[in-house]
Motif scaffolding. Structure first.
Motif, short mmCIF file in Angstrom:
data_model
loop_
_atom_site.label_atom_id
_atom_site.label_comp_id
_atom_site.label_asym_id
_atom_site.label_seq_id
_atom_site.Cartn_x
_atom_site.Cartn_y
_atom_site.Cartn_z
N SER A 129 0.82 -1.20 0.00
CA SER A 129 0.00 0.00 0.00
C SER A 129 0.86 1.25 0.00
O SER A 129 1.81 1.35 0.76
CB SER A 129 -0.92 -0.01 1.22
OG SER A 129 -1.77 1.10 1.23
N GLN A 133 -0.80 9.42 -5.57
CA GLN A 133 -1.99 10.01 -6.17
C GLN A 133 -3.05 8.99 -6.53
O GLN A 133 -4.18 9.33 -6.81
CB GLN A 133 -1.60 10.79 -7.44
CG GLN A 133 -0.79 12.05 -7.15
CD GLN A 133 -0.57 12.88 -8.40
OE1 GLN A 133 -1.20 12.65 -9.43
NE2 GLN A 133 0.32 13.84 -8.30
N GLY A 134 -2.68 7.73 -6.54
CA GLY A 134 -3.64 6.69 -6.88
C GLY A 134 -3.75 6.49 -8.39
O GLY A 134 -3.04 7.10 -9.17
N ALA A 137 -10.00 5.58 -11.98
CA ALA A 137 -10.94 4.46 -12.12
C ALA A 137 -10.95 3.91 -13.54
O ALA A 137 -11.04 2.70 -13.75
CB ALA A 137 -12.33 4.90 -11.70
N LEU A 140 -7.83 1.56 -14.03
CA LEU A 140 -7.68 0.33 -13.22
C LEU A 140 -7.88 -0.96 -14.00
O LEU A 140 -7.12 -1.92 -13.81
CB LEU A 140 -8.62 0.37 -12.01
CG LEU A 140 -8.11 1.14 -10.79
CD1 LEU A 140 -9.20 1.27 -9.75
CD2 LEU A 140 -6.88 0.45 -10.19
N SER A 153 -3.25 10.75 -13.75
CA SER A 153 -2.99 10.22 -12.41
C SER A 153 -1.51 9.90 -12.21
O SER A 153 -0.68 10.78 -12.24
CB SER A 153 -3.84 8.97 -12.16
OG SER A 153 -3.71 8.54 -10.83
N ARG A 154 -1.18 8.60 -12.02
CA ARG A 154 0.18 8.24 -11.66
C ARG A 154 1.19 8.67 -12.73
O ARG A 154 2.26 9.18 -12.44
CB ARG A 154 0.28 6.74 -11.40
CG ARG A 154 -0.42 6.35 -10.11
CD ARG A 154 -0.70 4.87 -10.06
NE ARG A 154 0.45 4.08 -9.61
CZ ARG A 154 0.69 3.73 -8.37
NH1 ARG A 154 -0.11 4.12 -7.39
NH2 ARG A 154 1.72 2.97 -8.07
N PRO A 184 -8.10 1.34 -5.04
CA PRO A 184 -7.78 2.59 -4.36
C PRO A 184 -7.96 2.43 -2.86
O PRO A 184 -8.82 1.67 -2.40
CB PRO A 184 -8.81 3.58 -4.94
CG PRO A 184 -9.93 2.73 -5.43
CD PRO A 184 -9.31 1.44 -5.88
N ASN A 185 -7.14 3.10 -2.07
CA ASN A 185 -7.28 3.04 -0.62
C ASN A 185 -8.59 3.70 -0.18
O ASN A 185 -9.09 4.61 -0.83
CB ASN A 185 -6.09 3.73 0.06
CG ASN A 185 -4.80 2.96 -0.15
OD1 ASN A 185 -4.81 1.75 -0.37
ND2 ASN A 185 -3.68 3.66 -0.10
N GLY A 188 -8.95 7.40 -0.02
CA GLY A 188 -8.79 8.14 -1.26
C GLY A 188 -7.36 8.52 -1.59
O GLY A 188 -7.10 9.16 -2.60
N LYS A 189 -6.42 8.14 -0.72
CA LYS A 189 -5.02 8.48 -0.93
C LYS A 189 -4.21 7.23 -1.25
O LYS A 189 -4.03 6.37 -0.38
CB LYS A 189 -4.44 9.17 0.30
CG LYS A 189 -5.11 10.50 0.64
CD LYS A 189 -4.51 11.11 1.89
CE LYS A 189 -5.18 12.43 2.25
NZ LYS A 189 -4.62 13.01 3.49
N THR A 191 -2.83 3.69 -3.46
CA THR A 191 -3.32 2.43 -4.02
C THR A 191 -2.78 1.25 -3.23
O THR A 191 -1.67 1.31 -2.71
CB THR A 191 -2.87 2.30 -5.49
OG1 THR A 191 -3.29 3.45 -6.23
CG2 THR A 191 -3.44 1.05 -6.14
#
Length: 200
Positions: A129, A133-134, A137, A140, A153-154, A184-185, A188-189, A191
């Protein structure tokens, strides 16, 4: 092209040549990583499995990732205990290194990455974990596709890569008759990647 231009430059200095060599060496390292990972994709169809300590695999993977983490002042917290699974130790270590390196690359400086493991029935679950930034969606469902790189994102952090690491990880875990996923965690922060494989 960069090397050819440098060789034709009659006004080049030792400093400019040094910069050119450094840039070329960096590109060589990228090419070596690419070829190594392509070879891994080709050679992991049939691997031997035997009783393997998750604790030992986790320690080795963390040790191999420490230099990259230290460069960003990132702490890697390893809480994996001595759970024995049916696996190929070298290949499983490679998977953890891929996931840990990704976590380091996409995490902010002075953050923490957590590696954990637990038993669930006849299986063991490994989790990595981060607090980056994650992953969007829409990306994924595709992150384990070969050569796929998210355009937001990443990847917006301009991190170099070829889009092969997660594809290799998935192939290796499939050879273990296991499962790998990313979610995602809950806060919200960042992965969390999870790997599920059979206990020995």
């Amino acid at each position: 092209s960069e090397i050819e231009v440098g060789l034709r430059d009659k006004t080049a200095t030792k400093a400019s040549h040094a910069a050119l060599l450094a840039s070329s060496l960096d590109e060589v390292h990228h090419m070596r990583t690419l070829t190594d990972r392509l070879l891994m994709l080709a050679n992991n169809h049939d691997i031997s499995l035997s009783p393997t300590s998750l604790e030992a695999v986790a320690i080795e993977a963390v040790n191999r990732t420490i230099p990259l983490a230290q460069a960003k002042k990132i702490s890697v917290k390893n809480t994996a205990r001595d759970i024995t699974v049916t696996a190929n130790a070298e290949s499983l270590t490679d998977v953890l290194v891929i996931l840990l390196e990704n976590a380091v690359k996409y995490s902010p400086t002075k953050s923490t990455i957590t590696l954990s493991a637990q038993k669930r029935g006849k299986q063991a679950t490994l989790s990595i974990s981060d607090t980056g930034q994650g992953i969007a969606a829409k990306d994924l469902p595709h992150i384990f596709d070969r050569f796929y790189r998210a355009d937001t994102s990443r990847s917006s952090q301009n991190v170099a890569g070829h889009g092969l690491g997660l594809s290799i990880a998935k192939q290796i875990i499939s050879a273990h008759h296991g499962h790998i996923a990313a979610l995602p965690n809950s806060d919200g922060k960042g992965t969390t990647f999870t790997i599920t494989i059979t206990l020995a």
